[in-house]
Structure formats: C-alpha cells, structure tokens
Design an enzyme around this catalytic site. Structure first.
Site, short mmCIF file in Angstrom:
data_model
loop_
_atom_site.label_atom_id
_atom_site.label_comp_id
_atom_site.label_asym_id
_atom_site.label_seq_id
_atom_site.Cartn_x
_atom_site.Cartn_y
_atom_site.Cartn_z
N TYR A 160 9.66 -4.02 20.04
CA TYR A 160 10.37 -4.66 18.92
C TYR A 160 10.78 -3.62 17.87
CZ TYR A 160 11.55 -8.35 15.58
OH TYR A 160 12.22 -9.19 14.70
N LYS A 164 14.67 -2.95 16.76
CA LYS A 164 15.17 -3.23 15.40
C LYS A 164 15.60 -1.95 14.67
CE LYS A 164 15.18 -7.62 15.58
NZ LYS A 164 16.40 -8.44 15.35
N1 LIG Z 1 10.87 -14.67 12.43
C1 LIG Z 1 10.59 -13.46 11.97
O1 LIG Z 1 9.46 -13.15 11.56
C2 LIG Z 1 11.67 -12.41 11.90
C3 LIG Z 1 11.46 -11.32 11.07
C4 LIG Z 1 12.44 -10.35 11.00
C5 LIG Z 1 13.59 -10.46 11.72
N2 LIG Z 1 13.80 -11.54 12.53
C6 LIG Z 1 15.04 -11.59 13.28
O2 LIG Z 1 15.83 -12.68 12.86
C7 LIG Z 1 16.66 -13.11 13.95
C8 LIG Z 1 16.51 -14.62 14.11
O3 LIG Z 1 15.16 -14.86 14.47
P1 LIG Z 1 14.39 -16.25 14.25
O4 LIG Z 1 13.09 -15.92 13.66
O5 LIG Z 1 15.30 -17.27 13.64
O6 LIG Z 1 14.12 -16.56 15.79
P2 LIG Z 1 14.40 -17.82 16.68
O7 LIG Z 1 13.69 -17.58 17.97
O8 LIG Z 1 14.09 -19.03 15.90
O9 LIG Z 1 15.98 -17.69 16.90
C9 LIG Z 1 16.55 -16.71 17.74
C10 LIG Z 1 17.62 -17.39 18.58
O10 LIG Z 1 18.23 -16.42 19.43
C11 LIG Z 1 18.52 -17.08 20.67
N3 LIG Z 1 18.69 -16.12 21.75
C12 LIG Z 1 17.74 -15.41 22.39
N4 LIG Z 1 18.30 -14.67 23.35
C13 LIG Z 1 19.65 -14.91 23.32
C14 LIG Z 1 20.75 -14.45 24.08
N5 LIG Z 1 20.61 -13.57 25.06
N6 LIG Z 1 21.97 -14.92 23.76
C15 LIG Z 1 22.14 -15.79 22.76
N7 LIG Z 1 21.12 -16.28 22.00
C16 LIG Z 1 19.89 -15.83 22.29
C17 LIG Z 1 17.29 -17.95 20.88
O11 LIG Z 1 17.57 -18.98 21.81
C18 LIG Z 1 17.06 -18.48 19.49
O12 LIG Z 1 17.82 -19.64 19.30
C19 LIG Z 1 16.21 -12.30 15.17
O13 LIG Z 1 17.08 -11.23 15.36
C20 LIG Z 1 14.84 -11.79 14.75
O14 LIG Z 1 14.47 -10.59 15.42
C21 LIG Z 1 12.87 -12.53 12.62
#
Ligand SMILES: NC(=O)c1ccc[n+]([C@@H]2O[C@H](COP(=O)([O-])OP(=O)(O)OC[C@H]3O[C@@H](n4cnc5c(N)ncnc54)[C@H](O)[C@@H]3O)[C@@H](O)[C@H]2O)c1
Length: 259
Positions: A160, A164
């Site tokens: 991860y 990132k």
């Molecule tokens: N939740 C956290 O703690 C956190 C922290 C920092 C950054 N982020 C980042 O924020 C972004 C959103 O994350 P989230 O927490 O809402 O996660 P989430 O799992 O709720 O949403 C991510 C979405 O991406 C979709 N996805 C996965 N693979 C895919 C693909 N190949 N094509 C199209 N869609 C795809 C999933 O189906 C899901 O709907 C991500 O990039 C994540 O890395 C999350």
C-alpha cells in the site's frame, strides 16, 4: 463554492466517492457524471431529483475500459471539468518486506497505480482538447485519492505504501505536464478514514482498530465528508494557484507517529 460543470468520479457507491458526490451536489454543480466500479449498484446519489448521474461499469486497471469510460463521458456531456479518482484497493495482507506477498503487491500496483495512471492520462488528453471555461482560464481539474501513506511508511504495509507513493508521483508529473494547458492536478492524502476499505483492513489485520485509534492524535478516524470537503476545495477556483500537491489530512498523525 464556485463550482459547476461535469465531473468524472471513479469508485463504487461507497463512502469516499459517495461523500464527494453529495458535497458536489450541495455546491450546486450543474450536472455530474460518475463512473461506477465493476459491479452495477443502486446509487442513492443518482436517485436525487435534481441530480443527473450516469453510472457505468469500468475497471480502472484496464486501458480499454478507462478509454471507453472517458469517451462515453465526453460523448454524453461534451467535456470533463473535474476528475475525482477514488477507485482503489487496500492491502490484502500485513507483512514485513521480507515476507510480503508478491501477488498482493502486483494487485495493488495494478489497481492503485495503473488505475491512477490510466485515468489521469485519459482525462488529461480529454481536458487538453477542450476549450477553457468561459469565465476563467481553466480547462479542468484532476483530484486523485492518495493517502497519508504517500508521505510516510507505516510498517508491514509495503504494498500500500508503495502504491500510494506512486499516486503522488503520477499526480506531480501530471501537474507539471499539464500546467501550460490550464489543467490543475492535485491529490488528497487522508489518514485512516471511516469507510468500507478500513473495515476490510480491520478484518485481515489483528488489533488494527485499536492501533489506528492510538495513532490518531484526535482519537478518531477521518470522516468521508472531511475528505470530500478537501476534494471540493481542490476542484474549486479557491485553489486556483495550487497544483502538484498532496494535501495531508491526517488529524496530526504524521507529526507524532513512529514509522
Ligand atoms: N479508507 C481509508 O482509510 C483511506 C485512507 C487514505 C486513502 N484512501 C483512499 O481513498 C480512495 C477511496 O477509498 P475508500 O476508503 O472510499 O474505499 P472503498 O473500498 O470504500 O472504495 C473504493 C472503491 O474502488 C472500487 N474499485 C476497486 N478496484 C477497482 C477497479 N479495478 N476499477 C474500478 N473500481 C475499483 C471498489 O469497488 C470501491 O467501490 C482509495 O484510493 C483509498 O486508497 C482511503
């Protein structure tokens, strides 16, 4: 906020994307388009009476799929004013580098890195080809969802952390390549945010919940709507001199964490 136009938003109907869509709606953006994930889902945002949203199935790690989605969007609306790239996956395992899973590493690179590259590339090409907005010189704004892990490295999360850091690298590269075309590119770098992604990580990493709360000086996780507010700011002309940045929003976590 001074936002109107057409947005491409990747990710499913879950929290970060959902919160971003709701915030954009509240700011009275004209029309918004969204790209959904590989599952077609009932989308509560799309059901809003004043809200036009088109959902389509896309795999952001596949070149053809992203190209089709972007041309579908430009075909429907004529332009893309904002791209908010939320699609991503968490690490499936938690291991030190000496035993880290290579299949997991490849999967994260495919979705998080290839996905960000392909979406940023396709949207940059579409934005370059469109006229600047009548009331400004902006051809478009791209916001990628990166992470606090773009700036720091938490232990046993090599896959991860690497993915990132790369998202931040793609964002900075796109910002400098696009600057003369009036396209701004930034990313948001949240720490642990209360979304389904974090619930999934808690299932595979023993004791994660307690560790997360210990890491967070504010004693809580980031809220999806807080991420959405930063996305909105970066989309708006209030951030018109900001490009190539990774806005850290970690409640002070990186100030004190031992990584
Ligand atoms: N939740 C956290 O703690 C956190 C922290 C920092 C950054 N982020 C980042 O924020 C972004 C959103 O994350 P989230 O927490 O809402 O996660 P989430 O799992 O709720 O949403 C991510 C979405 O991406 C979709 N996805 C996965 N693979 C895919 C693909 N190949 N094509 C199209 N869609 C795809 C999933 O189906 C899901 O709907 C991500 O990039 C994540 O890395 C999350």
């Amino acid at each position: 906020m001074d936002i109107s136009g057409y947005a491409l938003v990747t990710g499913g109907a879950e929290s970060a994307r959902h919160a971003a869509m709701l915030s954009l709606k509240k700011e009275q953006a004209a029309f918004w388009s969204l790209i959904s994930t590989w599952r077609r889902q009932r989308d509560p945002v799309a059901a809003h009476p004043d809200f036009r949203a088109e959902a389509m199935r896309v795999d952001v790690s596949q070149e053809d799929s992203v190209r089709d989605a972007v041309s579908h969007m430009t075909g429907l609306f004529g332009r893309i004013d904002y791209s908010v790239h939320c699609a991503g996956v968490p690490g499936g395992t938690s291991d030190p580098i000496s035993t880290a899973s290579f299949p997991d590493f490849k999967r994260l690179l495919e979705v998080n890195v290839h996905g960000t590259f392909l979406v940023t590339r396709a949207v940059s090409a579409a934005m370059k080809a469109q006229d600047p907005k009548p009331r400004g010189t902006s051809r478009g704004v791209i916001v990628n969802l990166a992470s606090a892990s773009s700036h720091i490295c938490l232990p046993n999360m090599g896959q991860y952390n690497t993915s990132k850091h790369a998202v931040l690298g793609i964002t900075k590269t796109a910002a400098i390549d696009n600057v003369s075309h009036g396209i701004r590119v930034n990313c948001v770098c949240p720490a642990w945010t209360d979304t389904p992604m974090i619930s999934q990580a808690m299932e595979v990493i023993p004791g994660l919940e307690q560790r997360l709360l210990t890491d967070m000086p504010m004693g809580r996780l980031c809220r999806p709507e807080e991420v959405a507010d930063t996305v909105l700011y970066l989309c708006s002309s209030r951030s018109s001199f900001t490009t190539g940045t990774g806005v850290i929003m970690d409640g002070g976590m990186s100030l004190s964490i031992k990584s």
